[in-house]
Write a protein that holds these residues in place. Sequence first.
Motif, PDB file in Angstrom:
ATOM      1  N   TRP A   1       0.840  -1.203   0.000  1.00 13.03           N
ATOM      2  CA  TRP A   1       0.000   0.000   0.000  1.00 13.03           C
ATOM      3  C   TRP A   1       0.872   1.249   0.000  1.00 13.03           C
ATOM      4  O   TRP A   1       0.624   2.199  -0.746  1.00 13.03           O
ATOM      5  CB  TRP A   1      -0.930  -0.015   1.220  1.00 13.03           C
ATOM      6  N   ARG A   2       1.908   1.241   0.837  1.00 12.08           N
ATOM      7  CA  ARG A   2       2.776   2.419   0.903  1.00 12.08           C
ATOM      8  C   ARG A   2       3.519   2.629  -0.415  1.00 12.08           C
ATOM      9  O   ARG A   2       3.638   3.766  -0.899  1.00 12.08           O
ATOM     10  CB  ARG A   2       3.765   2.274   2.063  1.00 12.08           C
ATOM     11  N   VAL A   3       4.023   1.534  -0.993  1.00 11.47           N
ATOM     12  CA  VAL A   3       4.749   1.656  -2.259  1.00 11.47           C
ATOM     13  C   VAL A   3       3.821   2.175  -3.359  1.00 11.47           C
ATOM     14  O   VAL A   3       4.232   2.982  -4.204  1.00 11.47           O
ATOM     15  CB  VAL A   3       5.367   0.299  -2.659  1.00 11.47           C
ATOM     16  N   SER A   4       2.571   1.742  -3.350  1.00 12.15           N
ATOM     17  CA  SER A   4       1.628   2.202  -4.376  1.00 12.15           C
ATOM     18  C   SER A   4       1.392   3.704  -4.292  1.00 12.15           C
ATOM     19  O   SER A   4       1.041   4.343  -5.294  1.00 12.15           O
ATOM     20  CB  SER A   4       0.293   1.460  -4.241  1.00 12.15           C
ATOM     21  N   LYS A   5       1.595   4.287  -3.107  1.00 13.23           N
ATOM     22  CA  LYS A   5       1.415   5.727  -2.935  1.00 13.23           C
ATOM     23  C   LYS A   5       2.646   6.517  -3.374  1.00 13.23           C
ATOM     24  O   LYS A   5       2.587   7.747  -3.466  1.00 13.23           O
ATOM     25  CB  LYS A   5       1.099   6.047  -1.468  1.00 13.23           C
ATOM     26  N   CYS A   6       3.748   5.832  -3.622  1.00 10.39           N
ATOM     27  CA  CYS A   6       4.966   6.527  -4.031  1.00 10.39           C
ATOM     28  C   CYS A   6       4.810   7.198  -5.395  1.00 10.39           C
ATOM     29  O   CYS A   6       5.444   8.223  -5.668  1.00 10.39           O
ATOM     30  CB  CYS A   6       6.137   5.561  -4.068  1.00 10.39           C
ATOM     31  N   PHE A   7       3.998   6.613  -6.269  1.00 10.51           N
ATOM     32  CA  PHE A   7       3.782   7.222  -7.581  1.00 10.51           C
ATOM     33  C   PHE A   7       3.251   8.646  -7.432  1.00 10.51           C
ATOM     34  O   PHE A   7       3.656   9.550  -8.160  1.00 10.51           O
ATOM     35  CB  PHE A   7       2.793   6.387  -8.394  1.00 10.51           C
ATOM     36  N   GLU A   8       2.339   8.813  -6.478  1.00 12.52           N
ATOM     37  CA  GLU A   8       1.764  10.138  -6.237  1.00 12.52           C
ATOM     38  C   GLU A   8       2.834  11.111  -5.748  1.00 12.52           C
ATOM     39  O   GLU A   8       2.778  12.305  -6.049  1.00 12.52           O
ATOM     40  CB  GLU A   8       0.647  10.021  -5.195  1.00 12.52           C
ATOM     41  N   ARG A   9       3.815  10.604  -5.011  1.00 14.31           N
ATOM     42  CA  ARG A   9       4.830  11.472  -4.415  1.00 14.31           C
ATOM     43  C   ARG A   9       5.821  11.996  -5.446  1.00 14.31           C
ATOM     44  O   ARG A   9       6.383  13.075  -5.263  1.00 14.31           O
ATOM     45  CB  ARG A   9       5.607  10.725  -3.324  1.00 14.31           C
ATOM     46  N   ILE A  10       6.085  11.237  -6.497  1.00 10.36           N
ATOM     47  CA  ILE A  10       7.132  11.654  -7.438  1.00 10.36           C
ATOM     48  C   ILE A  10       6.609  11.872  -8.856  1.00 10.36           C
ATOM     49  O   ILE A  10       7.401  11.953  -9.800  1.00 10.36           O
ATOM     50  CB  ILE A  10       8.282  10.624  -7.471  1.00 10.36           C
ATOM     51  N   LYS A  11       5.318  11.994  -9.023  1.00 14.36           N
ATOM     52  CA  LYS A  11       4.771  12.139 -10.375  1.00 14.36           C
ATOM     53  C   LYS A  11       4.969  13.538 -10.950  1.00 14.36           C
ATOM     54  O   LYS A  11       4.908  13.729 -12.162  1.00 14.36           O
ATOM     55  CB  LYS A  11       3.284  11.778 -10.392  1.00 14.36           C
ATOM     56  N   LEU A  12       5.193  14.544 -10.087  1.00 18.85           N
ATOM     57  CA  LEU A  12       5.331  15.917 -10.564  1.00 18.85           C
ATOM     58  C   LEU A  12       6.757  16.146 -11.065  1.00 18.85           C
ATOM     59  O   LEU A  12       7.714  15.975 -10.321  1.00 18.85           O
ATOM     60  CB  LEU A  12       4.996  16.910  -9.454  1.00 18.85           C
ATOM     61  N   VAL A  13       6.890  16.540 -12.338  1.00 19.21           N
ATOM     62  CA  VAL A  13       8.206  16.738 -12.945  1.00 19.21           C
ATOM     63  C   VAL A  13       8.385  18.206 -13.321  1.00 19.21           C
ATOM     64  O   VAL A  13       7.418  18.958 -13.473  1.00 19.21           O
ATOM     65  CB  VAL A  13       8.384  15.832 -14.180  1.00 19.21           C
ATOM     66  N   ASN A  14       9.644  18.578 -13.513  1.00 14.67           N
ATOM     67  CA  ASN A  14       9.959  19.976 -13.864  1.00 14.67           C
ATOM     68  C   ASN A  14      10.408  20.120 -15.305  1.00 14.67           C
ATOM     69  O   ASN A  14      11.014  21.133 -15.669  1.00 14.67           O
ATOM     70  CB  ASN A  14      11.038  20.511 -12.922  1.00 14.67           C
ATOM     71  N   LEU A  15      10.119  19.125 -16.142  1.00 17.74           N
ATOM     72  CA  LEU A  15      10.547  19.153 -17.535  1.00 17.74           C
ATOM     73  C   LEU A  15       9.947  20.363 -18.247  1.00 17.74           C
ATOM     74  O   LEU A  15       8.737  20.587 -18.191  1.00 17.74           O
ATOM     75  CB  LEU A  15      10.126  17.857 -18.235  1.00 17.74           C
ATOM     76  N   GLY A  16      10.808  21.121 -18.932  1.00 15.54           N
ATOM     77  CA  GLY A  16      10.380  22.349 -19.581  1.00 15.54           C
ATOM     78  C   GLY A  16      10.700  23.588 -18.770  1.00 15.54           C
ATOM     79  O   GLY A  16      10.615  24.707 -19.272  1.00 15.54           O
ATOM     80  N   GLY A  17      11.099  23.377 -17.538  1.00 12.23           N
ATOM     81  CA  GLY A  17      11.377  24.524 -16.674  1.00 12.23           C
ATOM     82  C   GLY A  17      12.721  25.167 -16.903  1.00 12.23           C
ATOM     83  O   GLY A  17      13.003  26.233 -16.347  1.00 12.23           O
ATOM     84  N   GLY A  18      13.602  24.512 -17.691  1.00 12.04           N
ATOM     85  CA  GLY A  18      14.907  25.078 -17.940  1.00 12.04           C
ATOM     86  C   GLY A  18      15.830  24.949 -16.746  1.00 12.04           C
ATOM     87  O   GLY A  18      15.707  24.027 -15.937  1.00 12.04           O
ATOM     88  N   ALA A  19      16.736  25.889 -16.605  1.00 15.12           N
ATOM     89  CA  ALA A  19      17.809  25.778 -15.627  1.00 15.12           C
ATOM     90  C   ALA A  19      17.318  25.824 -14.192  1.00 15.12           C
ATOM     91  O   ALA A  19      17.776  25.052 -13.343  1.00 15.12           O
ATOM     92  CB  ALA A  19      18.840  26.880 -15.864  1.00 15.12           C
ATOM     93  N   ILE A  20      16.387  26.737 -13.881  1.00 22.92           N
ATOM     94  CA  ILE A  20      15.940  26.869 -12.492  1.00 22.92           C
ATOM     95  C   ILE A  20      14.418  26.888 -12.363  1.00 22.92           C
ATOM     96  O   ILE A  20      13.889  27.296 -11.332  1.00 22.92           O
ATOM     97  CB  ILE A  20      16.541  28.125 -11.819  1.00 22.92           C
ATOM     98  N   GLY A  21      13.733  26.462 -13.398  1.00 23.06           N
ATOM     99  CA  GLY A  21      12.282  26.366 -13.321  1.00 23.06           C
ATOM    100  C   GLY A  21      11.533  27.589 -13.793  1.00 23.06           C
ATOM    101  O   GLY A  21      10.305  27.642 -13.703  1.00 23.06           O
ATOM    102  N   THR A  22      12.245  28.563 -14.357  1.00 20.37           N
ATOM    103  CA  THR A  22      11.574  29.774 -14.855  1.00 20.37           C
ATOM    104  C   THR A  22      11.223  29.671 -16.332  1.00 20.37           C
ATOM    105  O   THR A  22      10.506  30.527 -16.860  1.00 20.37           O
ATOM    106  CB  THR A  22      12.475  30.996 -14.646  1.00 20.37           C
ATOM    107  N   GLY A  23      11.725  28.653 -17.021  1.00 19.44           N
ATOM    108  CA  GLY A  23      11.433  28.481 -18.435  1.00 19.44           C
ATOM    109  C   GLY A  23      12.150  29.465 -19.329  1.00 19.44           C
ATOM    110  O   GLY A  23      11.769  29.632 -20.502  1.00 19.44           O
ATOM    111  N   LEU A  24      13.199  30.127 -18.837  1.00 23.84           N
ATOM    112  CA  LEU A  24      13.939  31.100 -19.634  1.00 23.84           C
ATOM    113  C   LEU A  24      14.551  30.427 -20.858  1.00 23.84           C
ATOM    114  O   LEU A  24      15.187  29.380 -20.746  1.00 23.84           O
ATOM    115  CB  LEU A  24      15.043  31.728 -18.778  1.00 23.84           C
ATOM    116  N   SER A  25      14.331  31.007 -22.035  1.00 20.02           N
ATOM    117  CA  SER A  25      14.837  30.567 -23.343  1.00 20.02           C
ATOM    118  C   SER A  25      14.151  29.302 -23.847  1.00 20.02           C
ATOM    119  O   SER A  25      14.628  28.665 -24.782  1.00 20.02           O
ATOM    120  CB  SER A  25      16.366  30.362 -23.318  1.00 20.02           C
ATOM    121  N   VAL A  26      13.023  28.942 -23.251  1.00 25.52           N
ATOM    122  CA  VAL A  26      12.265  27.771 -23.683  1.00 25.52           C
ATOM    123  C   VAL A  26      10.907  28.227 -24.222  1.00 25.52           C
ATOM    124  O   VAL A  26      10.220  29.017 -23.569  1.00 25.52           O
ATOM    125  CB  VAL A  26      12.053  26.789 -22.514  1.00 25.52           C
TER     126      VAL A  26
END
Length: 614
Positions: A297-322
Amino acid sequence: MRKESDFLGSMQIPEEALYGIHSLRARNNFPDRTPFHAEWYRALGLVKKACYLTARDYFEAMIRKYFGQTAEQTKSGRKADEELDEELDHQKNVNSLHGTMAPRHHGTSGPADEEKNLISRHGTTAPRHHGTSGQVDERRGGFSLDKLRKQKETLNLLIAAASEMAEGRYFEHFIVPAVSGGAGTSINMNINEILANAGLIKAGTEPGNYQRIDPIEDANIFQSTNDVIPTALRVSAMFLLGDLEKAINELQFGIEQHETLHQNDLRTGFTQMQEAVPSSFGKLFSTYSEALSRDWWRVSKCFERIKLVNLGGGAIGTGLSVPRYFIMEVVSNLQTLTALPLARSENLSDATSNLDAFVEVHAILKSHAVNLEKMVSDLRLLASDLVNSHADKWTSEQADQRTSGPVKSSYPHTLLPSDPVIPERETQNAKLEPRNAKRETRQLEIPRVQVGSSIMPGKINPVIPEFVISAVHKIYANDQVITSLCAQGCLELNAYLPVIGHALLESLKLLIACDQTLKKNLFDGLAIHPAISREMLFRSPAVTTALIPLIGYNKAAELAKYMLTQGSDIFSANHDLQCVTEERLHQLLLPENLLKLGYTLSDLEKEGEENEKS
């Protein structure tokens, strides 16, 4: 050999190598040879492919908008058409602020004066020129059709290479070790160089011809190390979490089979390594099954914990030059490729800067490791010579010489190799073969899977429990590494992601291995001998606890002491002391009475009625 250069100088690279100068510098700078996880490598192939697909959709939409060209249109491409007006208006405003030039795009390999401007590469500032067909290159809105087409062709080559990488190809060209500095830049550059050179081979040219496909300008388009590497880590971790869920389920199913089979097979329960009260193997296995249920049960909840990604955010998450379109769409493409419940973080800066989700997930993995260690430690002890050494003194020859009647022994806890003088209850494992071997006098046997010694003949060691204990202690160490290094994040970025990611994936793989070998090499061959465990229980003073509701603590203690001093089982001791009737004692010691949850008033009333009759 081929020569590659960066602003630090030049290096010789093997001609056939798909890695380049950045990878080789990293390998020389980080002489550790701990291999990088193949799962993370394959996930990087998927992340890169999602980036290239999104970039291709973006350029296709530009071609359709400005040149009316028919293009193969994906769902993402149609969405790009709808969003491109806003994106291009924003881009033109930026160009006008900088004299028709977009902000300079700084790669990881050198200063700005060595980098080509990203938008000029797409044709916004270059003069009119002749395309490859000899015709004048068509321009509209400041964009070059010829350059956009070339960019699309390059992306198609990179998509093909990334698809192969996602299947594990070219891994032999990944030379950056697991432990590296630089927040993962070396990892990303090794990946970029492999993809660029694989694309060059597909284009019919030699590796290193970066005028055709550049590791930074093309393979790293719209990306940063700081969003690609952690996103790929989350993808690889989620795939392994799925494997871990399956492994836990299979192990739990194997244990539940033993729980059902041995539900009423009595044994002595222990507290603080001392005999305590009657129990059963079914009860013991049920504790393992319940623990694994919580782990799943606990392992099944891990997906929820790490599903949020920062892809597209660039160097520091501001999306500069993207491009904004890229930011909005790239995670959707990755979700489609992986079939994982990924989502773009609403706060890309937070997702770039803070790694506490990995601390939380690994704590859950550590909980599973704790349960596994407790489980195998129990089984190793119950199967050990320490628990069974006195039983080994009895041989089949001694058993044949025994006579009927009350049995006594010079040692109070000696196991007698025959069934006790109690009402027989047949179980699937109750009928034993003649006990003429040491291992056949044990109440619990773990499988004999390999020879245990190079000098002691016949020795068999509990190697599966030892493997699990060794693995989980490595996981405990990884937990400390992840906790301390996640806390080392500084302002916008954590520089220690390579080691954090390596520790997380290592723990996941170790747990999967533990669950699999426990199911296959321990529980599938685990043997319980109920007759032996029953006899051990009825010769233990612990069994007298069952009589307390009827005769009280003091009388039960007297019975226990008599069993100890006389070395007798409870039946012969009761026969001498006359604590309860023999019929009542047999009734009390049936599994259904010993294992039921507490006693009722009716039990006491029944005893009172029998006392009145007697």
